[in-house]
Motif scaffolding. Structure first.
Motif, PDB file in Angstrom:
ATOM      1  N   UNK A  69      20.462  20.809   1.963  1.00  0.00           N
ATOM      2  CA  UNK A  69      21.217  19.559   1.834  1.00  0.00           C
ATOM      3  C   UNK A  69      20.548  18.418   2.602  1.00  0.00           C
ATOM      4  N   UNK A  70      20.513  17.239   1.990  1.00  0.00           N
ATOM      5  CA  UNK A  70      20.023  16.031   2.648  1.00  0.00           C
ATOM      6  C   UNK A  70      20.958  14.878   2.307  1.00  0.00           C
ATOM      7  N   UNK A  71      20.871  13.845   3.121  1.00  0.00           N
ATOM      8  CA  UNK A  71      21.676  12.647   2.913  1.00  0.00           C
ATOM      9  C   UNK A  71      20.770  11.439   3.053  1.00  0.00           C
ATOM     10  N   UNK A  72      20.989  10.425   2.232  1.00  0.00           N
ATOM     11  CA  UNK A  72      20.217   9.187   2.313  1.00  0.00           C
ATOM     12  C   UNK A  72      21.177   8.002   2.386  1.00  0.00           C
ATOM     13  N   UNK A  73      20.756   6.994   3.112  1.00  0.00           N
ATOM     14  CA  UNK A  73      21.539   5.759   3.204  1.00  0.00           C
ATOM     15  C   UNK A  73      20.574   4.599   3.334  1.00  0.00           C
ATOM     16  N   UNK A  74      20.998   3.430   2.890  1.00  0.00           N
ATOM     17  CA  UNK A  74      20.108   2.265   2.878  1.00  0.00           C
ATOM     18  C   UNK A  74      20.871   1.012   3.268  1.00  0.00           C
ATOM     19  N   UNK A  75      20.143   0.034   3.795  1.00  0.00           N
ATOM     20  CA  UNK A  75      20.719  -1.265   4.141  1.00  0.00           C
ATOM     21  C   UNK A  75      19.677  -2.346   3.915  1.00  0.00           C
ATOM     22  N   UNK A  89      17.011   5.588   5.079  1.00  0.00           N
ATOM     23  CA  UNK A  89      16.824   6.683   6.037  1.00  0.00           C
ATOM     24  C   UNK A  89      17.353   7.976   5.431  1.00  0.00           C
ATOM     25  N   UNK A  90      16.642   9.064   5.686  1.00  0.00           N
ATOM     26  CA  UNK A  90      17.055  10.390   5.216  1.00  0.00           C
ATOM     27  C   UNK A  90      17.341  11.278   6.415  1.00  0.00           C
ATOM     28  N   UNK A  91      18.459  12.012   6.361  1.00  0.00           N
ATOM     29  CA  UNK A  91      18.775  13.001   7.389  1.00  0.00           C
ATOM     30  C   UNK A  91      19.464  14.188   6.722  1.00  0.00           C
ATOM     31  N   UNK A  92      19.867  15.151   7.528  1.00  0.00           N
ATOM     32  CA  UNK A  92      20.564  16.325   7.000  1.00  0.00           C
ATOM     33  C   UNK A  92      22.049  16.300   7.340  1.00  0.00           C
ATOM     34  N   UNK A  93      22.551  15.126   7.730  1.00  0.00           N
ATOM     35  CA  UNK A  93      23.969  14.982   8.018  1.00  0.00           C
ATOM     36  C   UNK A  93      24.309  14.890   9.477  1.00  0.00           C
ATOM     37  N   UNK A  94      23.303  14.993  10.356  1.00  0.00           N
ATOM     38  CA  UNK A  94      23.573  14.954  11.794  1.00  0.00           C
ATOM     39  C   UNK A  94      23.127  13.649  12.444  1.00  0.00           C
ATOM     40  N   UNK A  95      22.842  12.620  11.624  1.00  0.00           N
ATOM     41  CA  UNK A  95      22.440  11.290  12.075  1.00  0.00           C
ATOM     42  C   UNK A  95      21.029  11.242  12.650  1.00  0.00           C
TER      43      UNK A  95
END
Length: 262
Positions: A69-75, A89-95
């Motif tokens: 599992x991965x998570x991505x967010x953008x601004x 930025x990409x992380x695995x959910x732990x910031x």
């Protein structure tokens, strides 16, 4: 051989990587090409410039990305109607960030001064190149199966400069057709792999970054790269590649490599 049809499966709050993301160094970690493309997708979705073009992509690779599992967010860091800077930025959910993209995007103009200058393709085309499969992956289904590889010169399986064409053999995200720019990102992180000057079995040469500068967007199914790696002799190396579609050169890439014995 059961090959997935995509690199990532969407979940409620992120994505799960498939086996096609597995890199060459460790079966538990992704090749950096697929997450680079996933970060691009997120950056373009966050963009405030409708139908704009991404002209510079600078990736920092802070740590290996696990296959899972991965998570991505953008601004949008610097908003604008004509020019903007987007960070993803990409992380695995732990910031804790594992990869970061800084992308400059611009408005597309039909009346740009000077028009388009076509830089010819300087390598044999995809249909004049030979098919090849990488022989150094520990898993039969891994990153090297995500693309159809054709080598104009050099080889996946021998040291030295190399030029290769690829076309997608899967989608980036399930249910979405991969775009040419996403394809370019999946491919281009392999520039240092096809042009290595070292033996995969005795040395590691992982890149800590990837930078791509484009004077026009890629187009079509086939994209190419002509890559050369230069060793510095002090534990560092640089890889430079010219990037192509079948109409001509579209830009260049660079990678900084951390070199050490295995």
């Amino acid at each position: 051989m059961d090959v997935p049809g995509e690199l990532y499966l969407p979940t409620g709050d992120g994505f799960v990587a498939t086996a096609l993301t597995i890199g060459p160094w460790d079966a538990g970690f992704q090749h950096a090409g697929p997450p680079a493309a996933l970060l691009l997708r997120e950056a373009e979705r966050a963009s405030g410039i409708e139908a704009g073009q991404t002209v510079r992509l600078a990736y920092d690779i802070f740590a290996p990305v696990p296959v899972g599992p991965v998570r991505v967010r953008a601004s949008v860091v610097r908003p604008g109607r004509r020019i903007e800077l987007v960070e993803a930025v990409l992380d695995t959910g732990d910031e804790r960030p594992l990869m970061r993209l800084s992308a400059w995007r611009m408005r597309v103009r039909d009346d740009a001064p000077g028009g388009e200058v076509v830089v010819p393709v300087a390598i044999p085309g995809p249909y004049d190149s030979r098919a090849e499969v990488a022989g150094f992956f520990t898993q039969d289904v891994a990153y090297h199966r995500a693309l159809d590889w054709r080598f104009a010169h050099g080889s996946f399986n021998a040291p030295g400069p190399a030029a290769a064409w690829t076309r997608p053999a899967c989608d980036l995200v399930q249910g979405e057709e991969i775009t040419p720019l996403q394809h370019l990102l999946v491919m281009t992180d392999a520039a240092s792999g096809i042009s290595t000057e070292l033996d995969w079995t005795t040395s590691t040469f992982a890149n800590v970054d990837l930078c791509i500068a484009l004077h026009r967007p890629p187009a079509g199914d086939w994209l190419g790269m002509d890559a050369r790696t230069t060793l510095g002799g002090t534990g560092a190396a640089q890889c430079f590649a010219d990037l192509y579609d079948v109409s001509g050169r579209i830009g260049r890439s660079t990678q900084s490599l951390f070199v050490e014995p295995r």
